[in-house]
Scaffold this active site. Sequence first.
Site, PDB file in Angstrom:
ATOM      1  N   ASP A  61      21.591 -40.153  96.161  1.00 16.34           N
ATOM      2  CA  ASP A  61      22.852 -40.858  96.385  1.00 16.34           C
ATOM      3  C   ASP A  61      23.181 -40.972  97.867  1.00 16.34           C
ATOM      4  O   ASP A  61      23.631 -42.018  98.329  1.00 16.34           O
ATOM      5  CB  ASP A  61      23.989 -40.138  95.654  1.00 16.34           C
ATOM      6  CG  ASP A  61      25.320 -40.817  95.904  1.00 16.34           C
ATOM      7  OD1 ASP A  61      25.456 -42.009  95.538  1.00 16.34           O
ATOM      8  OD2 ASP A  61      26.222 -40.171  96.472  1.00 16.34           O
ATOM      9  N   MET A  62      22.941 -39.919  98.607  1.00 16.34           N
ATOM     10  CA  MET A  62      23.250 -39.926 100.035  1.00 16.34           C
ATOM     11  C   MET A  62      22.367 -40.902 100.808  1.00 16.34           C
ATOM     12  O   MET A  62      22.781 -41.423 101.842  1.00 16.34           O
ATOM     13  CB  MET A  62      23.087 -38.519 100.618  1.00 16.34           C
ATOM     14  CG  MET A  62      24.023 -37.465 100.062  1.00 16.34           C
ATOM     15  SD  MET A  62      25.729 -37.619 100.598  1.00 16.34           S
ATOM     16  CE  MET A  62      25.612 -37.211 102.328  1.00 16.34           C
TER      17      MET A  62
END
EC number: 4.1.99.22
Length: 144
Positions: free
Chosen positions: A114-115
């Site tokens: 996600d990052m």
Amino acid sequence: MVDVGGKPDTERVAVASATVLLGPVAFRLVQENRLKKGDALVVAQLAGVQAAKLTSQLIPLCHHVALSHVHVRLELDSTRHAVVIQASCRARGPTGVEMEALTSAAVAALTLYDMCKAVSRDIVLGDIKLISKTGGQRGDFHRT
């Protein structure tokens, strides 16, 4: 759920791991802490701890375990442009903590994804596995 009411309380420890293949661009941004979302390694570490604590809410037939310790370590592997995650969980009780360790490692890996997803679509999550477990009636397990 399986009835564990008659099983004795023992000290239980489990260690699990996961690998996130980031690719060179995302790896460099993680290594240099230059992602727009912030410090990916710290956020993933915290996500892994939180996931261990919430495992019974995520896995339908998993018992709630009162964890006494959770540790999530993330190491950069520059040869593979990867992050290697190791999660360990400890509790005293009638059931093991394998699911907590595995969930911790998997959610830490998903958090890294996600990052980094804004800078790479070629990220691969893999090698989610139990490394070892101790305690309980079935004995210890150590991956060789």
